[in-house]
Design a protein around this motif. Sequence first.
Motif, PDB file in Angstrom:
ATOM      1  N   PHE A  13       0.839  -1.190   0.000  1.00 56.36           N
ATOM      2  CA  PHE A  13       0.000   0.000   0.000  1.00 56.36           C
ATOM      3  C   PHE A  13       0.884   1.255   0.000  1.00 56.36           C
ATOM      4  O   PHE A  13       2.013   1.202   0.473  1.00 56.36           O
ATOM      5  CB  PHE A  13      -0.903   0.006   1.232  1.00 56.36           C
ATOM      6  CG  PHE A  13      -1.968  -1.047   1.210  1.00 56.36           C
ATOM      7  CD1 PHE A  13      -3.087  -0.910   0.425  1.00 56.36           C
ATOM      8  CD2 PHE A  13      -1.850  -2.179   2.009  1.00 56.36           C
ATOM      9  CE1 PHE A  13      -4.091  -1.877   0.417  1.00 56.36           C
ATOM     10  CE2 PHE A  13      -2.839  -3.161   2.011  1.00 56.36           C
ATOM     11  CZ  PHE A  13      -3.960  -2.997   1.209  1.00 56.36           C
ATOM     12  N   PRO A  14       0.402   2.383  -0.526  1.00 57.05           N
ATOM     13  CA  PRO A  14      -0.965   2.628  -0.976  1.00 57.05           C
ATOM     14  C   PRO A  14      -1.275   2.163  -2.392  1.00 57.05           C
ATOM     15  O   PRO A  14      -2.377   2.417  -2.883  1.00 57.05           O
ATOM     16  CB  PRO A  14      -1.087   4.155  -0.872  1.00 57.05           C
ATOM     17  CG  PRO A  14       0.282   4.651  -1.147  1.00 57.05           C
ATOM     18  CD  PRO A  14       1.196   3.639  -0.503  1.00 57.05           C
ATOM     19  N   SER A  15      -0.342   1.513  -3.087  1.00 59.60           N
ATOM     20  CA  SER A  15      -0.622   1.040  -4.438  1.00 59.60           C
ATOM     21  C   SER A  15      -1.329  -0.308  -4.429  1.00 59.60           C
ATOM     22  O   SER A  15      -1.072  -1.154  -3.572  1.00 59.60           O
ATOM     23  CB  SER A  15       0.670   0.911  -5.243  1.00 59.60           C
ATOM     24  OG  SER A  15       1.115   2.163  -5.713  1.00 59.60           O
ATOM     25  N   PHE A  33      -0.766   3.780  -7.066  1.00 61.85           N
ATOM     26  CA  PHE A  33      -1.023   5.100  -6.489  1.00 61.85           C
ATOM     27  C   PHE A  33      -0.082   6.113  -7.133  1.00 61.85           C
ATOM     28  O   PHE A  33       1.044   5.798  -7.499  1.00 61.85           O
ATOM     29  CB  PHE A  33      -0.811   5.038  -4.975  1.00 61.85           C
ATOM     30  CG  PHE A  33      -1.416   6.195  -4.227  1.00 61.85           C
ATOM     31  CD1 PHE A  33      -2.790   6.356  -4.166  1.00 61.85           C
ATOM     32  CD2 PHE A  33      -0.609   7.113  -3.571  1.00 61.85           C
ATOM     33  CE1 PHE A  33      -3.348   7.412  -3.469  1.00 61.85           C
ATOM     34  CE2 PHE A  33      -1.164   8.171  -2.863  1.00 61.85           C
ATOM     35  CZ  PHE A  33      -2.539   8.320  -2.815  1.00 61.85           C
ATOM     36  N   GLY A  34      -0.553   7.334  -7.265  1.00 65.69           N
ATOM     37  CA  GLY A  34       0.217   8.341  -7.986  1.00 65.69           C
ATOM     38  C   GLY A  34       1.590   8.623  -7.419  1.00 65.69           C
ATOM     39  O   GLY A  34       2.533   8.909  -8.166  1.00 65.69           O
ATOM     40  N   SER A  35       1.746   8.522  -6.118  1.00 61.37           N
ATOM     41  CA  SER A  35       3.039   8.811  -5.495  1.00 61.37           C
ATOM     42  C   SER A  35       4.068   7.727  -5.771  1.00 61.37           C
ATOM     43  O   SER A  35       5.257   7.933  -5.544  1.00 61.37           O
ATOM     44  CB  SER A  35       2.863   8.982  -3.975  1.00 61.37           C
ATOM     45  OG  SER A  35       2.429   7.760  -3.391  1.00 61.37           O
ATOM     46  N   ASP A  36       3.610   6.582  -6.283  1.00 58.12           N
ATOM     47  CA  ASP A  36       4.509   5.445  -6.515  1.00 58.12           C
ATOM     48  C   ASP A  36       4.943   5.319  -7.975  1.00 58.12           C
ATOM     49  O   ASP A  36       5.402   4.260  -8.397  1.00 58.12           O
ATOM     50  CB  ASP A  36       3.813   4.135  -6.108  1.00 58.12           C
ATOM     51  CG  ASP A  36       3.711   3.982  -4.600  1.00 58.12           C
ATOM     52  OD1 ASP A  36       4.413   4.706  -3.884  1.00 58.12           O
ATOM     53  OD2 ASP A  36       2.927   3.130  -4.150  1.00 58.12           O
ATOM     54  N   ILE A  37       4.809   6.383  -8.754  1.00 61.75           N
ATOM     55  CA  ILE A  37       5.028   6.275 -10.189  1.00 61.75           C
ATOM     56  C   ILE A  37       6.457   5.873 -10.534  1.00 61.75           C
ATOM     57  O   ILE A  37       6.687   5.129 -11.500  1.00 61.75           O
ATOM     58  CB  ILE A  37       4.640   7.591 -10.896  1.00 61.75           C
ATOM     59  CG1 ILE A  37       4.588   7.378 -12.412  1.00 61.75           C
ATOM     60  CG2 ILE A  37       5.557   8.728 -10.524  1.00 61.75           C
ATOM     61  CD1 ILE A  37       3.575   6.370 -12.858  1.00 61.75           C
ATOM     62  N   VAL A  38       7.442   6.316  -9.763  1.00 66.12           N
ATOM     63  CA  VAL A  38       8.826   5.918 -10.043  1.00 66.12           C
ATOM     64  C   VAL A  38       8.962   4.411  -9.916  1.00 66.12           C
ATOM     65  O   VAL A  38       9.578   3.737 -10.760  1.00 66.12           O
ATOM     66  CB  VAL A  38       9.812   6.642  -9.102  1.00 66.12           C
ATOM     67  CG1 VAL A  38      11.218   6.074  -9.255  1.00 66.12           C
ATOM     68  CG2 VAL A  38       9.812   8.137  -9.386  1.00 66.12           C
ATOM     69  N   GLU A  41       7.343   2.619 -12.881  1.00 69.00           N
ATOM     70  CA  GLU A  41       8.227   2.595 -14.053  1.00 69.00           C
ATOM     71  C   GLU A  41       9.333   1.555 -13.885  1.00 69.00           C
ATOM     72  O   GLU A  41       9.697   0.855 -14.845  1.00 69.00           O
ATOM     73  CB  GLU A  41       8.848   3.979 -14.278  1.00 69.00           C
ATOM     74  CG  GLU A  41       7.950   4.945 -15.004  1.00 69.00           C
ATOM     75  CD  GLU A  41       8.718   6.118 -15.583  1.00 69.00           C
ATOM     76  OE1 GLU A  41       8.812   6.216 -16.823  1.00 69.00           O
ATOM     77  OE2 GLU A  41       9.230   6.925 -14.780  1.00 69.00           O
ATOM     78  N   GLN A  42       9.842   1.429 -12.683  1.00 73.17           N
ATOM     79  CA  GLN A  42      10.895   0.448 -12.436  1.00 73.17           C
ATOM     80  C   GLN A  42      10.389  -0.974 -12.642  1.00 73.17           C
ATOM     81  O   GLN A  42      11.120  -1.835 -13.128  1.00 73.17           O
ATOM     82  CB  GLN A  42      11.442   0.621 -11.016  1.00 73.17           C
ATOM     83  CG  GLN A  42      12.251   1.888 -10.809  1.00 73.17           C
ATOM     84  CD  GLN A  42      12.639   2.096  -9.355  1.00 73.17           C
ATOM     85  OE1 GLN A  42      12.081   1.460  -8.450  1.00 73.17           O
ATOM     86  NE2 GLN A  42      13.576   2.994  -9.113  1.00 73.17           N
ATOM     87  N   LEU A  43       9.139  -1.229 -12.286  1.00 76.66           N
ATOM     88  CA  LEU A  43       8.566  -2.549 -12.503  1.00 76.66           C
ATOM     89  C   LEU A  43       8.528  -2.880 -13.988  1.00 76.66           C
ATOM     90  O   LEU A  43       8.806  -4.016 -14.401  1.00 76.66           O
ATOM     91  CB  LEU A  43       7.150  -2.619 -11.915  1.00 76.66           C
ATOM     92  CG  LEU A  43       7.030  -2.501 -10.392  1.00 76.66           C
ATOM     93  CD1 LEU A  43       5.566  -2.488  -9.982  1.00 76.66           C
ATOM     94  CD2 LEU A  43       7.770  -3.628  -9.691  1.00 76.66           C
TER      95      LEU A  43
END
Length: 322
Positions: A13-15, A33-38, A41-43
Amino acid sequence: MKSTEILFFERPFPSANSMIIRDDQSFLVDTGFGSDIVRTEQLLTSAGILPAQLNGIINTHYHSDHVGGNHYFQQQYEIPVAAHLWEGEMVNQCDLESCGAHFLDQPVEQYTVQQLLVDEQQIMTGQSAFQVLHTPGHTLGHIALYEPKQEILICGDLFHYNDVGWLNIFREGTNSIRRSIESLDRLATLSIKKAYPGHGPAIDEPSIMIDKARERLEKWIESPEKMAWHACKRIFSFTLMIKNGLKSREITPYLLSCSWFYDFAVHSFRLKPEEFVQPLLDEMIRSKAAVWHQDILIATAPYEAPNQKWIEEDWKPRNWTK
């Protein structure tokens, strides 16, 4: 002949979890979740896929933990988004109910839906055709994706491993339980070898988990308060995650400002909102959904706290523009 590959990423969480459908055409299912965008992309890059190589994004439903990365991928790479007709139209019209963002007090940056999906539509990936199954309950426009050759199901938040998605009777309808049961019954007719849920681990015995989910929902019909407690604890826990905890003096004014808290207090528990604050806190502690760390209430589920920008921003549909 190669087969379609599903890359499953169980995320804290929060994703919500993300999945990559890798084939002649590749799709990202749910962007986190928007804050986890980096991290999102890594995934992709760790799987050998550059974001620009994606043919599209598919959302199982429009909650912030599933669609939060849509804005970034559209702005940076012009990747089209597909979602169920009902939710896609709401998002495109900047409807204030979009994503449940205001009701839940969860930030979602604006995005648009290019492909409006309907029940039994097929998404062609090359070697496979994924069937869009409208599975309302958790949200009215919730979908699952079924690949019959490999007997794979992407089930979103309809059911998880030993759990179900919380139900929002105040925004998704008082018949959410019945809709969820009907959606589960529909899936129970399919031959499914593996299911990929929106939260928690992949499921190797989907039929067992579908039966357990149905049993739980049937108990909620008999005891609606259990459904309400489940929802309140899920929503408040998510709040504690994205805010990285709340100080004791912040909790009461915050809860009294929330639409979800008012509706559950008044309509589910027949209490004035100010009378429901302490019972909710007691239940959060009793169930170990949260703990006090000195003077701060912290969620116990593993999570990655958003940066300060995400705590301070107010990305919600009232600030979107057509």
